[in-house]
Design an enzyme around this catalytic site. Structure first.
Site: not given
Length: 772
Positions: A296-297, A463, A576, A578
């Site tokens: 995710d990140k 996004d 962390g 969501n």
């Protein structure tokens, strides 16, 4: 509550391993085999004490984390009585509590029905940016609906979250109704998931248990054989019983589970040294089998945090117009005109009024395509689509702004009854905010390393689709020569079945032909299309989908579950925010945030980049290989000794005390302790010994005994050599400092007139299990 040491001791000791160990010690004592029995008792005490200390420490840490907000004083309004002070432990659903102006840590789940709160929910979500909680609607269509925890999250204050400040109306108190307490709260469920984690279905352990059942069958055969043989040779009943039971302790390796976790212990220590903390050690082995990792990140500092630095939170007092008399039963008018960001709606809005101005203004920000759909068409530039695509293809993050002037005759009282759909309509498009998404320096190298290891990498983000695809290209998840095909799906409608359309990212007007055989491509799926595909075409998700954009939190969890249902071993890496559901559901969840939300994830990295992923997989593979090798070594060790003893029983002989002691302590434990991967300190296999006494008539020269002893000793070493797997996941033997220390310190000694020092030194040097 933290259990007492006595309760923990009973819980720790009363498990099958220690019960069987106690049985073995009693049996060995009847045979006067005190040396090894004493060593086992000593090592067991150390093991139990260490386990009790670790378990007690974990309980205390968890208790302290919960107690920070569980026992506090709160102001409670009950019935028509005045506000009274009470302990949070006395709260029950239905109580009305007052949220102080300077904030508090919530001791329960409560729904806000008066006033507004700014809350830090990092405890549960990992999101460091404060969020606004508004009061529950009391009028209109929303006000007529019953309260629902899932639908009214923006009005709910969760246990464990920190209320930073409150916004009040005309001096009225900010109040909330308690809806859940204790383990029923969101925080309570998180704590419960830590206390009682979902069991991991690991094939290695399943196969190990099946093999143990086979060994039980072998032990049963040996048990019967020993009884028959003893009766035929008219052996005393006491000897029959002892020797028959001894076969069980030889065949079934009670230390196998402990031995298999040794590699995990060493891996956990090394992970801690590089800043990766683990609250579920059994998941380390599963990291060795990861074949898909969802990210995710992979970008630098969250944009919201950077923006928040320039917009510090200030105390706010909202005063209504003078002609409106505040009433005690009315909820805050302003709070009804503030609509916080919703991941489902992908937008947020606010209604404000400047001092001295009669009319009010509504401002909206959110995803460009969503904002554009809420604006009047003539206010949207003709080049909107082309401009948006141009920026998103370059990897920029784009947010759209819109504005609407409300009618001047609308009062604050009237505004509070308006629904979100009424406020967020007929807007005027203002423009786009363009923010650069910088990829973290470590990202490209990590993804390349994972791809070389044939580990599939996916991007799962909230996004914009084109932004996500651009970032995937920049970081190497999608290579330059590979095409990206966007899959758009629509549900059944008007007797038409669900369908999927395909088009290339470079030219969205160009449809993908059915007969086109393109191998170098990736699918990209939006959240809306994901919901349709998940229901009607689930198999497509596991083929070549790489980019998942505009994904809601629950959809991330669903994606993990779909991949798991297709026999993938799934890793999830997020910060962390969501991601808690997906982090908990994945086989290996890795949190890049050290906030308290990380307690929901099996692994937490102190560094906020994805470089921890290869390190975790590397240690997982080393621990997994060690578990396999130790399992095979220990199983064959018990079988070799079982056959040796059965053969000696057939000639009315058996291994002596010091022969058993030499095998179990010198050979097996030396190999184990010098492996740096299998610290089998509780090896209690095959201990069946008579007192060795030169004057004892049983101590006679026995060539069968001597031959089997030497042969089996070399077999143990040979088995260790065979299962000493090194590359590619473990280091070679010459780097094992523990083995060198043991070999150099080992004194010369003899058994049965044979110098065994050279034998052991050579055997250990050749056969020691490669350390991780």
């Amino acid at each position: 509550r933290v259990p007492s040491l006595l309760k923990l001791l009973v819980k720790e000791v009363l498990n099958p391993f220690y019960i069987f160990q106690l049985f073995s010690i009693i049996l060995w004592s009847f045979e006067d085999y005190y040396y090894y029995a004493s060593a086992i008792v000593f090592m067991s005490i150390i093991s139990i004490a260490t386990s009790l200390y670790t378990i007690k420490k974990q309980y205390v840490m968890l208790h302290d984390m919960v107690a920070a907000h569980s026992v506090v004083r709160v102001s409670v309004c009950r019935g028509n009585k005045d506000i009274e002070q009470a302990m949070s432990t006395e709260l029950v659903p239905g109580d009305v509590i007052v949220i102080p102006a300077n904030g508090m840590i919530m001791p329960c789940d409560a729904v806000l029905f008066r006033g507004t709160c700014i809350v830090n929910e990092s405890m549960l979500t990992g999101e460091s940016v404060p969020v606004t909680k508004t009061s529950l609607p009391s009028a209109g269509e929303e006000g007529a609906r019953s309260y629902n925890m899932d639908e009214h999250k923006k009005h709910t204050l969760y246990c464990g979250t920190h209320v930073i400040q409150t916004r009040f109306y005309a001096g009225e108190l900010v109040k909330a109704v308690v809806v859940r307490t204790g383990f029923s709260t969101e925080k309570g469920q998180l704590v419960r998931s830590i206390l009682y984690p979902k069991p991991t279905d690991f094939k290695l352990y399943h196969d190990a248990y099946l093999f143990l059942l086979c060994l039980v069958g072998v032990a049963g055969i040996g048990f019967i054989y020993t009884i028959v043989l003893s009766i035929m040779n008219k052996v005393p009943a006491k000897t029959i019983i002892i020797e028959s039971l001894d076969i069980v302790t030889i065949t079934v390796p009670p230390a196998l589970p402990a031995a298999m976790t040794a590699g995990i212990v060493y891996a956990q220590r090394r992970l801690k040294r590089i800043g990766i903390f683990c609250i579920s050690p059994q998941r380390i082995n599963m990291c060795g089998q990861l074949n898909v990792v969802c990210f995710d990140k992979i970008l630098e500092e969250p944009t919201e945090e950077e923006t928040a630095l320039h917009n510090p939170i200030m105390p706010t007092v909202v005063r209504p117009p003078k002609h409106i008399a505040p009433e005690s039963h009315q909820s805050n008018p302003l709070t009804q005109s503030m609509f916080p960001f919703s991941s489902a709606l992908q937008r947020m809005s606010v209604v404000v009024r400047r001092l001295g101005v009669k009319h009010m203004d509504a401002f909206l920000k959110g995803a460009p395509e969503v904002v554009a759909s809420l604006c009047r068409q003539h206010t949207i530039p003709q080049t909107f689509t082309e401009t948006l695509e141009d920026y998103t293809r370059q990897g920029f993050r784009v947010i759209a702004l819109a504005h609407r002037q409300l009618e001047s005759k609308l009062s604050w009282h009237k505004v509070q009854s308006l629904s979100r759909d009424v406020i967020e309509t007929n807007m005027e498009f203002l423009g786009l905010i363009i923010m650069q998404n910088k990829i973290k320096p470590e990202t490209a190298g990590v993804l390349c390393e994972l791809q070389r290891a044939n580990i599939r990498t996916l991007m799962v983000t909230g996004d914009n689709m084109l932004t996500a695809i651009s970032v995937a290209r920049d970081c190497g998840m999608v290579r330059p020569h590979e095409k990206v095909i966007i899959a758009d799906a629509v549900p059944p409608k008007d007797f038409q079945p669900a369908s999927i359309t395909w088009h290339y990212t470079e030219n969205q007007a160009q449809a993908v032909k059915d007969n086109e055989q393109e191998q170098s491509y990736h699918f990209a799926v939006s959240g809306k299309a994901f919901a349709v595909i998940l229901e009607y075409f689930p198999q497509l998700l596991v083929l070549r989908a790489t980019v998942f954009a505009r994904m809601a939190p629950d959809q991330k969890t669903q994606l993990v579950e779909v991949l798991q249902s297709m026999d993938y071993t799934v890793g999830m890496c997020g910060d962390g925010a969501n991601d808690c559901g997906a982090l908990k559901r994945a086989h290996s969840g890795i949190s890049l945030s050290e906030l308290e939300a990380s307690v929901a994830s099996p692994f937490t990295s102190s560094t906020s980049n994805i470089s921890c992923v290869p390190n975790l997989i590397r240690e997982g593979r080393a621990a997994l290989i060690t578990s396999f090798c130790v399992f095979k070594f220990m199983a064959l060790y018990s079988i070799i000794q079982f056959i040796s003893v059965i053969l000696l029983y057939s000639v009315l002989s058996n291994l002596g005390d010091f022969q058993f002691l030499f095998i179990d302590l010198i050979i097996i434990l030396t190999i184990a302790f010098t492996s740096d991967a299998c610290n089998v300190s509780r090896s209690i296999f095959s201990l069946r010994v008579n007192v060795t006494d030169p004057q004892n008539h049983k101590n006679i020269r026995n060539y069968e005994n001597t031959s089997l002893f030497y042969i089996s000793a070399f077999q143990y070493l040979a088995v260790a050599i065979v299962f000493s797997k090194g590359k590619p996941f473990r280091q070679p033997s010459y780097k094992n400092c523990k083995a060198k220390t043991v070999l150099s310190a080992m004194p010369p000694f003899k058994i049965a007139n044979c110098d065994l020092h050279a034998l052991i030194c050579l055997g250990v040097f050749l056969s020691m299990v490669h350390h991780c």
